[in-house]
Design a protein around this motif. Structure first.
Motif, short mmCIF file in Angstrom:
data_model
loop_
_atom_site.label_atom_id
_atom_site.label_comp_id
_atom_site.label_asym_id
_atom_site.label_seq_id
_atom_site.Cartn_x
_atom_site.Cartn_y
_atom_site.Cartn_z
N ALA A 1 63.56 63.66 116.60
CA ALA A 1 64.84 63.01 116.92
C ALA A 1 65.09 61.75 116.00
N TRP A 2 63.82 61.03 115.45
CA TRP A 2 63.94 59.98 114.74
C TRP A 2 64.61 60.32 113.38
N HIS A 3 64.07 61.71 113.06
CA HIS A 3 64.55 62.06 111.60
C HIS A 3 66.04 62.70 111.71
N LYS A 4 66.54 63.10 112.87
CA LYS A 4 67.93 63.74 112.92
C LYS A 4 68.82 62.40 113.18
N ALA A 5 68.23 61.22 113.73
CA ALA A 5 68.89 60.03 114.10
C ALA A 5 69.16 59.36 112.46
N ALA A 6 68.36 59.66 111.70
CA ALA A 6 68.61 59.09 110.36
C ALA A 6 69.77 59.92 109.51
N ASP A 7 69.98 61.24 110.01
CA ASP A 7 71.12 61.90 109.17
C ASP A 7 71.79 62.56 110.34
N PRO A 8 72.60 61.85 111.22
CA PRO A 8 73.12 62.76 112.41
C PRO A 8 74.22 63.66 111.94
N HIS A 9 73.89 64.83 111.44
CA HIS A 9 75.04 65.81 111.05
C HIS A 9 75.36 66.65 112.24
N GLY A 10 76.43 67.05 112.39
CA GLY A 10 76.78 67.92 113.54
C GLY A 10 76.43 69.13 113.28
N ILE A 11 76.80 70.33 114.09
CA ILE A 11 76.81 71.72 113.97
C ILE A 11 77.84 72.40 113.29
N THR A 12 77.82 73.11 112.20
CA THR A 12 78.77 73.32 111.51
C THR A 12 79.05 74.94 111.45
N SER A 13 78.23 75.55 111.90
CA SER A 13 78.37 76.82 111.76
C SER A 13 77.48 77.54 113.05
N TRP A 14 78.02 78.66 113.27
CA TRP A 14 77.37 79.59 114.46
C TRP A 14 77.15 78.55 115.89
N HIS A 15 78.50 78.36 116.01
CA HIS A 15 78.49 77.29 117.24
C HIS A 15 77.98 77.75 118.57
N TRP A 16 78.44 78.91 118.62
CA TRP A 16 78.07 79.66 120.14
C TRP A 16 76.75 80.10 120.08
N VAL A 17 75.86 79.97 119.27
CA VAL A 17 74.48 80.57 119.14
C VAL A 17 73.54 79.93 119.98
N PRO A 18 73.40 78.35 119.88
CA PRO A 18 72.36 77.81 120.46
C PRO A 18 72.77 77.59 122.03
N VAL A 19 74.12 77.70 122.24
CA VAL A 19 74.47 77.64 123.83
C VAL A 19 74.23 78.88 124.35
N VAL A 20 74.12 79.94 123.84
CA VAL A 20 73.87 81.23 124.46
C VAL A 20 72.32 81.51 124.41
N VAL A 21 71.63 81.08 123.47
CA VAL A 21 70.03 81.01 123.54
C VAL A 21 69.72 80.24 124.47
N LEU A 22 70.08 78.87 124.56
CA LEU A 22 69.64 78.12 125.60
C LEU A 22 69.77 78.59 127.07
N VAL A 23 71.14 79.14 127.26
CA VAL A 23 71.28 79.69 128.69
C VAL A 23 70.31 80.78 128.95
N SER A 24 70.09 81.88 128.04
CA SER A 24 69.15 82.97 128.13
C SER A 24 67.82 82.32 128.41
N ALA A 25 67.47 81.24 127.72
CA ALA A 25 66.07 80.57 127.68
C ALA A 25 65.84 80.11 129.16
N ILE A 26 66.93 79.63 129.71
CA ILE A 26 66.83 78.95 131.17
C ILE A 26 66.65 80.29 132.15
N GLY A 27 67.17 81.36 131.88
CA GLY A 27 66.95 82.32 132.94
C GLY A 27 65.45 83.10 132.66
#
Length: 342
Positions: free
Chosen positions: A99-125
Motif C-alpha cells: 500500500a505504501w509502495h502504491k501510494a508513492a506511485d498511484p497509477h490507475g488500471i490501464t488494461s484488462w479492466h474487467w479482469v480484477p472485478v471478475v476474479v474478485l467476485v469469483s473469489a468471494i464465491g
C-alpha cells in the motif's frame, strides 16, 4: 472437538485458497493492481497456513515417548501459533508495504479492466464456500456458545483459525473490490492503495487475535467451569470419597485433559479396598468428561481439627463448594500418605 471436522474445514479452505491465489496472481500480472497483489499474497499465506495446520494435526498424533511422556497433543497449538505469525508477516505487513509502495506511485488500471472485478467476485464465491464449510463443521461442536466464546475458549485450534482466516479473506476481498472498483471509476490509483492498506490492517488485527488466543493454549488451560463441576460431582458421587481437598486440571492437547486431585477418603481396612475405590472414582470421571484421559488421585484423611488449626494436609482445600479455603504456608503432604492413580 471433532478432529475430522477440523480436517474437513482445513482441506476445503486449502483447495479454495490455492485456486484463488492462482487467479488473483494472474489478475495482478494483467492489471498491475496492488490490491490484487496483496490479495494474491494473502491467499498464498492462507494456503501455507492450512498446510501447517494439517502438518500439526498429523504430528500431534505421535505416540508418547520417555522424553515426552504426555504425548505431542500440544503440537497443534504450536503450529496454530506459527499460522498467526505467517498471517501477520507474510499477509498483513506485506499488504501494508505494498500500500505504501502504491501510494508513492498511484497509477490507475490501464488494461484488462474487467479482469480484477471478475476474479474478485469469483473469489468471494469460493471463499464463501470455504467459510460455509467451516461454519457447518463448527456448529457440530459449538453447541449454544456464541461465536466469540467458541473462538476464544475452543481447545482445538483448527476450526477457530479457519473461521477467522475465511472471515478475514471475505472482508479482504470486499476491501479489494472497493479499491479496484473506485480506481476503475475515478482512474486514481490512490483508491487501490487504500484498499490494499485496509487489507493489511485487517490481516494484522486477525493475526494478533490468533496469537493471543493460541498463546493461552500454549501456556496451558484448565477445563471449562461446566467440566470442572461435572468432575467434582463424579468424584463425590459415591461413598469412596468424602470430599475434594484440592483439584487441578490441564489440557495436554485439544482432546486430552489431565485431572490431578487430593481427595479425602474414609478409613479403609486394606490397600486393595482403597485402590478399588480410587478406580471407581476414575471410571466415573471418565464417564462424566470423556476427554479426562489422564487422572491422578491422591487419597488422604480429612481432619476438621487440622483444617481449623491451619496445619496438616487437610488445610490445602481450594475447590469451591468442597471444603475450607487453602491456607498459605501449610505443611507439605506427609511422607507416609498413600497414593493411587492411573
Amino acid at each position: 472437538m471433532s478432529a475430522n471436522g477440523g480436517t474437513k474445514a482445513i482441506v476445503a479452505a486449502l483447495f479454495a485458497n490455492v485456486g484463488i491465489a492462482i487467479t488473483k496472481f494472474i489478475a495482478f500480472l494483467l492489471t498491475n493492481s496492488s490490491s490484487m497483489l496483496a490479495e494474491s499474497i494473502h491467499s498464498v499465506a492462507d494456503s501455507g497456513n492450512q498446510a501447517l495446520l494439517l502438518l500439526g494435526g498429523r504430528r500431534a498424533k505421535r505416540a508418547a515417548t520417555p522424553e515426552h511422556p504426555f504425548g505431542y497433543g500440544r503440537e497443534r497449538y504450536i503450529y496454530a501459533f506459527i499460522v498467526s505469525i505467517v498471517l501477520f508477516s507474510v499477509g498483513g505487513l506485506f499488504a501494508l508495504y505494498e500500500a505504501w509502495h502504491k501510494a508513492a506511485d498511484p497509477h490507475g488500471i490501464t488494461s484488462w479492466h474487467w479482469v480484477p472485478v471478475v476474479v474478485l467476485v469469483s473469489a468471494i464465491g469460493m471463499e464463501g464456500f470455504s467459510f460455509h464449510t467451516a461454519i457447518k463443521e463448527s456448529n457440530h461442536v459449538r453447541g449454544n456458545q456464541s461465536w466469540v466464546h467458541f473462538i476464544r475458549r475452543s481447545k482445538a485450534p483448527e476450526l477457530p483459525v479457519v473461521l477467522l482466516e475465511d472471515f478475514g479473506a471475505l472482508v479482504g476481498l470486499v476491501f479489494a473490490l472497493f479499491g479496484v472498483g473506485m480506481t476503475l471509476i475515478t482512474g486514481n490509483g490512490m483508491w487501490d492503495a487504500a484498499g490494499t492498506a485496509m487489507i493489511g490492517v485487517l490481516l494484522v488485527v486477525i493475526a494478533i487475535v490468533l496469537a493471543i488466543e493460541t498463546k493461552s493454549l500454549l501456556l496451558g488451560e484448565g477445563a471449562e467451569p461446566k467440566d470442572v463441576a461435572a468432575i467434582e460431582r463424579a468424584v463425590t458421587a459415591g461413598p469412596e470419597v468424602e470430599r475434594i481437598i484440592h483439584m487441578k486440571t490441564l489440557y495436554l492437547g485439544p482432546e486430552e485433559l489431565m485431572v490431578a486431585a487430593k481427595v479425602a477418603v474414609p478409613a479403609c481396612e486394606s490397600a486393595e479396598e482403597l485402590a478399588r475405590g480410587i478406580n471407581a472414582v476414575e471410571t466415573r470421571i471418565r464417564a462424566a468428561v470423556p476427554v479426562a484421559r489422564v487422572i491422578y488421585l491422591e487419597p488422604d484423611i480429612w481432619s476438621a481439627a487440622a483444617a481449623r488449626a491451619g496445619t496438616g494436609t487437610a488445610a490445602h482445600t481450594a475447590v469451591p463448594g468442597t471444603g475450607p479455603a487453602a491456607v498459605p504456608g501449610t505443611a507439605e503432604p506427609r511422607a507416609d500418605e498413600s497414593r493411587a492413580g492411573s
